[in-house]
Structure formats: structure tokens, C-alpha cells
Design a protein around this motif. Structure first.
Motif, PDB file in Angstrom:
ATOM      1  N   LEU A  20       0.809  -1.135   0.034  1.00 55.77           N
ATOM      2  CA  LEU A  20      -0.087   0.065   0.112  1.00 55.77           C
ATOM      3  C   LEU A  20       0.789   1.272  -0.052  1.00 55.77           C
ATOM      4  CD1 LEU A  20      -2.714  -1.101   2.453  1.00 55.77           C
ATOM      5  CD2 LEU A  20      -3.004  -1.070   0.187  1.00 55.77           C
ATOM      6  N   LEU A  21       1.619   1.312   1.125  1.00 53.46           N
ATOM      7  CA  LEU A  21       2.649   2.544   0.942  1.00 53.46           C
ATOM      8  C   LEU A  21       3.370   3.018  -0.134  1.00 53.46           C
ATOM      9  CD1 LEU A  21       3.012   5.139   2.877  1.00 53.46           C
ATOM     10  CD2 LEU A  21       4.663   3.801   3.993  1.00 53.46           C
ATOM     11  N   LEU A  22       4.305   2.002  -0.469  1.00 54.21           N
ATOM     12  CA  LEU A  22       5.120   2.455  -1.556  1.00 54.21           C
ATOM     13  C   LEU A  22       4.503   2.826  -2.873  1.00 54.21           C
ATOM     14  CD1 LEU A  22       8.207  -0.189  -0.789  1.00 54.21           C
ATOM     15  CD2 LEU A  22       7.880   2.227  -0.241  1.00 54.21           C
ATOM     16  N   PRO A  23       3.553   1.973  -3.453  1.00 55.63           N
ATOM     17  CA  PRO A  23       2.821   2.203  -4.618  1.00 55.63           C
ATOM     18  C   PRO A  23       2.345   3.707  -4.357  1.00 55.63           C
ATOM     19  CG  PRO A  23       2.595  -0.024  -4.110  1.00 55.63           C
ATOM     20  CD  PRO A  23       3.191   0.434  -2.947  1.00 55.63           C
ATOM     21  N   SER A  24       1.645   3.667  -3.259  1.00 63.29           N
ATOM     22  CA  SER A  24       0.586   5.216  -3.090  1.00 63.29           C
ATOM     23  C   SER A  24       1.773   6.364  -3.144  1.00 63.29           C
ATOM     24  CB  SER A  24       0.206   5.028  -1.631  1.00 63.29           C
ATOM     25  OG  SER A  24      -0.903   3.962  -1.523  1.00 63.29           O
ATOM     26  N   LEU A  83      -5.812   1.674   0.193  1.00 62.85           N
ATOM     27  CA  LEU A  83      -7.021   0.933   0.369  1.00 62.85           C
ATOM     28  C   LEU A  83      -8.183   1.022  -0.696  1.00 62.85           C
ATOM     29  CD1 LEU A  83      -7.165   1.721   4.327  1.00 62.85           C
ATOM     30  CD2 LEU A  83      -6.852  -0.601   3.358  1.00 62.85           C
ATOM     31  N   THR A  84      -8.181   2.204  -1.294  1.00 58.97           N
ATOM     32  CA  THR A  84      -9.265   2.431  -2.459  1.00 58.97           C
ATOM     33  C   THR A  84      -8.790   1.380  -3.414  1.00 58.97           C
ATOM     34  OG1 THR A  84      -9.566   4.532  -1.844  1.00 58.97           O
ATOM     35  CG2 THR A  84     -10.211   4.178  -4.034  1.00 58.97           C
ATOM     36  N   VAL A  85      -7.556   1.602  -3.890  1.00 62.20           N
ATOM     37  CA  VAL A  85      -7.197   0.876  -4.959  1.00 62.20           C
ATOM     38  C   VAL A  85      -7.234  -0.815  -4.724  1.00 62.20           C
ATOM     39  CG1 VAL A  85      -4.951   0.238  -6.287  1.00 62.20           C
ATOM     40  CG2 VAL A  85      -5.531   2.549  -5.802  1.00 62.20           C
ATOM     41  N   ARG A  86      -6.811  -1.141  -3.440  1.00 62.22           N
ATOM     42  CA  ARG A  86      -7.325  -2.359  -3.109  1.00 62.22           C
ATOM     43  C   ARG A  86      -8.466  -2.763  -3.388  1.00 62.22           C
ATOM     44  NH1 ARG A  86      -3.859  -5.665  -0.672  1.00 62.22           N
ATOM     45  NH2 ARG A  86      -4.632  -7.531   0.553  1.00 62.22           N
ATOM     46  N   ALA A  87      -9.575  -2.021  -2.852  1.00 63.61           N
ATOM     47  CA  ALA A  87     -11.008  -2.496  -3.380  1.00 63.61           C
ATOM     48  C   ALA A  87     -11.228  -2.380  -4.469  1.00 63.61           C
ATOM     49  CB  ALA A  87     -11.884  -1.236  -2.596  1.00 63.61           C
ATOM     50  N   LEU A  88     -10.588  -1.522  -5.523  1.00 68.33           N
ATOM     51  CA  LEU A  88     -10.779  -1.681  -6.825  1.00 68.33           C
ATOM     52  C   LEU A  88     -10.248  -3.106  -7.548  1.00 68.33           C
ATOM     53  CD1 LEU A  88     -10.036   2.049  -7.917  1.00 68.33           C
ATOM     54  CD2 LEU A  88     -12.094   1.028  -8.192  1.00 68.33           C
ATOM     55  N   ASP A 205      -4.006 -12.406  -7.193  1.00 69.23           N
ATOM     56  CA  ASP A 205      -4.635 -11.157  -6.256  1.00 69.23           C
ATOM     57  C   ASP A 205      -3.699 -10.112  -6.431  1.00 69.23           C
ATOM     58  OD1 ASP A 205      -6.562 -12.670  -5.701  1.00 69.23           O
ATOM     59  OD2 ASP A 205      -6.156 -13.242  -3.745  1.00 69.23           O
ATOM     60  N   ALA A 206      -2.134 -10.634  -6.221  1.00 70.96           N
ATOM     61  CA  ALA A 206      -1.324  -9.410  -6.374  1.00 70.96           C
ATOM     62  C   ALA A 206      -1.269  -8.813  -7.724  1.00 70.96           C
ATOM     63  CB  ALA A 206       0.038 -10.070  -5.930  1.00 70.96           C
ATOM     64  N   ALA A 207      -1.378  -9.667  -8.990  1.00 73.21           N
ATOM     65  CA  ALA A 207      -1.369  -9.127 -10.228  1.00 73.21           C
ATOM     66  C   ALA A 207      -2.481  -8.150 -10.393  1.00 73.21           C
ATOM     67  CB  ALA A 207      -1.657 -10.171 -11.185  1.00 73.21           C
ATOM     68  N   ALA A 208      -4.028  -8.425  -9.800  1.00 73.76           N
ATOM     69  CA  ALA A 208      -5.094  -7.497 -10.239  1.00 73.76           C
ATOM     70  C   ALA A 208      -4.712  -6.341  -9.387  1.00 73.76           C
ATOM     71  CB  ALA A 208      -6.091  -8.284  -9.499  1.00 73.76           C
ATOM     72  N   LEU A 209      -4.267  -6.428  -8.039  1.00 71.09           N
ATOM     73  CA  LEU A 209      -3.854  -5.194  -7.345  1.00 71.09           C
ATOM     74  C   LEU A 209      -2.935  -4.067  -8.190  1.00 71.09           C
ATOM     75  CD1 LEU A 209      -4.064  -3.413  -4.769  1.00 71.09           C
ATOM     76  CD2 LEU A 209      -2.311  -4.922  -3.621  1.00 71.09           C
ATOM     77  N   HIS A 210      -1.819  -4.823  -8.713  1.00 68.53           N
ATOM     78  CA  HIS A 210      -0.953  -4.142  -9.448  1.00 68.53           C
ATOM     79  C   HIS A 210      -1.446  -3.233 -10.574  1.00 68.53           C
ATOM     80  CE1 HIS A 210       3.295  -3.483 -11.276  1.00 68.53           C
ATOM     81  NE2 HIS A 210       2.484  -3.598 -12.379  1.00 68.53           N
ATOM     82  N   ALA A 211      -2.384  -4.227 -11.198  1.00 75.33           N
ATOM     83  CA  ALA A 211      -2.927  -3.583 -12.485  1.00 75.33           C
ATOM     84  C   ALA A 211      -4.049  -2.373 -11.998  1.00 75.33           C
ATOM     85  CB  ALA A 211      -3.761  -4.578 -13.318  1.00 75.33           C
ATOM     86  N   SER A 212      -4.623  -2.334 -11.129  1.00 77.61           N
ATOM     87  CA  SER A 212      -5.488  -1.507 -10.416  1.00 77.61           C
ATOM     88  C   SER A 212      -5.085  -0.210 -10.282  1.00 77.61           C
ATOM     89  CB  SER A 212      -6.195  -2.019  -9.091  1.00 77.61           C
ATOM     90  OG  SER A 212      -6.855  -3.010  -9.317  1.00 77.61           O
ATOM     91  N   TRP A 213      -3.860  -0.012 -10.039  1.00 78.92           N
ATOM     92  CA  TRP A 213      -2.989   1.232  -9.841  1.00 78.92           C
ATOM     93  C   TRP A 213      -3.223   2.058 -10.972  1.00 78.92           C
ATOM     94  CZ3 TRP A 213      -1.811   3.291  -5.441  1.00 78.92           C
ATOM     95  CH2 TRP A 213      -1.619   2.294  -4.053  1.00 78.92           C
ATOM     96  N   ALA A 214      -3.364   1.382 -12.011  1.00 79.02           N
ATOM     97  CA  ALA A 214      -3.460   2.268 -13.442  1.00 79.02           C
ATOM     98  C   ALA A 214      -4.447   3.077 -13.350  1.00 79.02           C
ATOM     99  CB  ALA A 214      -3.666   1.277 -14.503  1.00 79.02           C
TER     100      ALA A 214
END
Length: 293
Positions: A20-24, A83-88, A205-214
Motif C-alpha cells: 500500500l504505502l510504496l505504490p501510493s 485501500l481504495t485501489v485495493r478495493a478496486l 490477487d497481487a497481479a490484479a492489485l498491481h493493474a488496479s493502480w493504473a
């Protein structure tokens, strides 16, 4: 207990920082660049250096308490973004797996039909080549068909068909209804199998989270266009990782059924020790699990 909670807190902190923190912070940094340059001066490195220097001087002139408060607000904002991106990421998974719901039913049905036409064409070519004895053509057509899906497509996306194909294949081969089998099969498999399945799912799950940062970078692109290029790169790498992960996960699920089907039937007293597992046994197991529903 103290050491246990200390270790637990350490692991949670590590996960929070990495996921969460580093990507944010990276997203916030890009947003800062967007605020400094805007669309008209998107690639002006000199303006960026001057603006950032001004900001740092302004922050350095603040009292220490104000600086700490500003840092706390920054970390809190980064956590909220994370947290928002994690929900996405849950929506990203639904998009990838073709679970689009009723509002997108028309688009979904058309994509499924398109995938089925391609699959049927390749399957027909493979059968024709097999009947004619042209081995090379058969392998080529079969590979083209399997690249679309290992069974006739039923989902609008490739990833969705990877999991749907597992259900179709085990039902055709063993008479197994995977939806009702899976919770019971999970109780039979050993710990190493569970660990492998959990690990494969975690990668997806990690791949989906990674893509959601887009999504975050696309929002920033409204104010600084180079962020759109970052969004494309983030989405593409996440999607490629997701494709590899879902393929591995689907293979592991099917393998778990292949290896443990007999043990499951024996636990239900539906298969004798010396008896081999056949589709008739699989149908009886399914009947027990579904309980006439």
C-alpha cells in the motif's frame, strides 16, 4: 504472547509498506509532478526542479510540529489511496474473469459468441486434420484451439475461460461438479497442496492489485498527460502477470481433482480400495454433494 504479537505486527507493517504505502507514494509523487508542470509544460525538467525546490524550502521553513503533521497527513492520504485501489482490485478481477453482471450482458454475450466461432473453427480444422492423418496440421490447429480455451468458451475473457475450462473438463472426464466438489476436496488435500493453491491465488490477487493502480495514474493523466503512459505500462504488466497466474491456478485446481478424486470418494464410502475411479463414481459423488439441488 508478546513475541507473537510483535512478530505479527512486524509482518503486517511489512505488508502495509510493500502493498500500500510504496505504490501510493509513487502515485503521489507523480501527482506532485502533475501539479508542478501541468499539461502545457509536461516535459519541462527545469520548471520541475525549480518548483520542487520552492516546495522544499517552504516546508523547511515550517515549525517541526507542522512538518510532522504534514508527514502524518501524507502517510494517511497514501494509506487511503492504497485501500481504495485495493478495493478496486476486486473489480479488476471480475473484469478479467468475465463476471460482468447483467448491465454488460449484451457485450458479454457477443464476446462469448465471437470466441466460440474462433474456437469452433480451430476445433473443426483439428478434427479434419486428424481424420486426414496430417499430423502437423492437426497439432497446429489443436494448439490454436487450445490457445483460445481448453474447452468451448463460455466466458467473454481468456482468463475467465481458463477457470471455466477446468469445470467443464472435470465434469466431462469424471462427472464432477466442481462448485460442490471443491469445499469437500479442500478438506481432503494435504497441506502442501493447499499451500500451492493459496500461493497461486495470491499471485493472481497481487497481479490484479498491481493493474488496479493504473486507475490512479489515469486520474492524474487528466492534469499531466505522461501519466497515461505510466497507466498503460502498469495495466499491461499487471495483466500479463494475471494471465500467467490464472493459468497456473487453473492447472493446480484441475490437478488437485485428478490426484485426490479417489481419496474423496473413499472418504464417502463410494469407492472400494481396489476399485478404479470412473465417471459413474464421479456422478454418485456429485449426487451426494448436491443433495438433489
Amino acid at each position: 504472547m508478546t513475541s507473537f504479537f510483535g512478530e505479527l505486527g512486524k509482518r503486517l507493517a511489512e505488508k502495509w509498506i510493500s502493498l500500500l504505502l510504496l505504490p501510493s507514494l509513487l502515485l503521489v509523487a507523480v501527482a506532485g509532478v502533475a501539479a508542478a508542470l501541468g499539461q502545457s509544460s509536461a516535459l519541462d525538467a527545469r520548471l520541475l526542479a525549480t518548483t520542487v525546490d520552492t516546495w522544499f524550502r517552504a516546508v523547511g521553513a515550517l515549525p517541526v510540529a507542522s512538518q510532522v503533521l504534514l508527514l502524518g497527513v501524507l502517510l494517511l492520504a497514501c494509506s487511503g489511496i492504497g485501500l481504495t485501489v485495493r478495493a478496486l482490485s476486486g473489480l479488476t478481477q471480475r473484469l478479467w474473469l468475465g463476471a460482468w453482471g447483467r448491465p454488460a450482458r449484451l457485450v458479454s454475450d457477443r464476446l462469448v459468441e465471437r470466441r466460440r466461432r474462433r474456437w469452433d473453427s480451430a476445433d473443426a480444422a483439428a478434427w479434419t486434420a486428424d481424420q486426414q492423418g496430417t499430423v502437423e496440421q492437426f497439432h497446429s490447429s489443436a494448439a490454436r484451439r487450445n490457445a483460445i480455451s481448453l474447452s468451448r468458451p463460455s466466458r467473454p475473457t481468456w482468463m475467465g475461460d481458463q477457470l471455466a475450462a477446468v469445470e467443464a473438463r472435470v465434469h466431462h472426464q469424471y462427472g464432477a461438479d466442481l462448485e460442490s466438489w471443491w469445499p469437500r476436496l479442500w478438506l481432503v488435500v494435504d497441506d502442501s497442496t493447499r499451500s500451492e493453491l493459496r500461493a497461486a491465488r495470491s499471485v493472481f490477487d497481487a497481479a490484479a492489485l498491481h493493474a488496479s493502480w493504473a486507475v490512479g495514474y489515469l486520474v492524474v493523466a487528466a492534469f499531466w498527460w505522461p501519466s497515461a503512459l505510466i497507466a498503460v505500462g502498469v495495466w499491461t504488466t499487471g495483466r500479463l502477470r494475471g494471465r500467467a497466474a490464472v493459468q497456473t491456478y487453473a492447472t493446480l485446481i484441475e490437478s488437485a481433482v485428478d490426484v485426490n478424486k479417489s481419496a474423496l470418494a473413499r472418504r464417502l464410502d463410494l469407492l472400494e480400495d481396489e476399485e478404479s475411479f470412473g465417471s459413474a463414481v464421479g456422478h454418485r459423488v456429485t449426487d451426494v454433494f448436491r443433495k438433489a439441488t
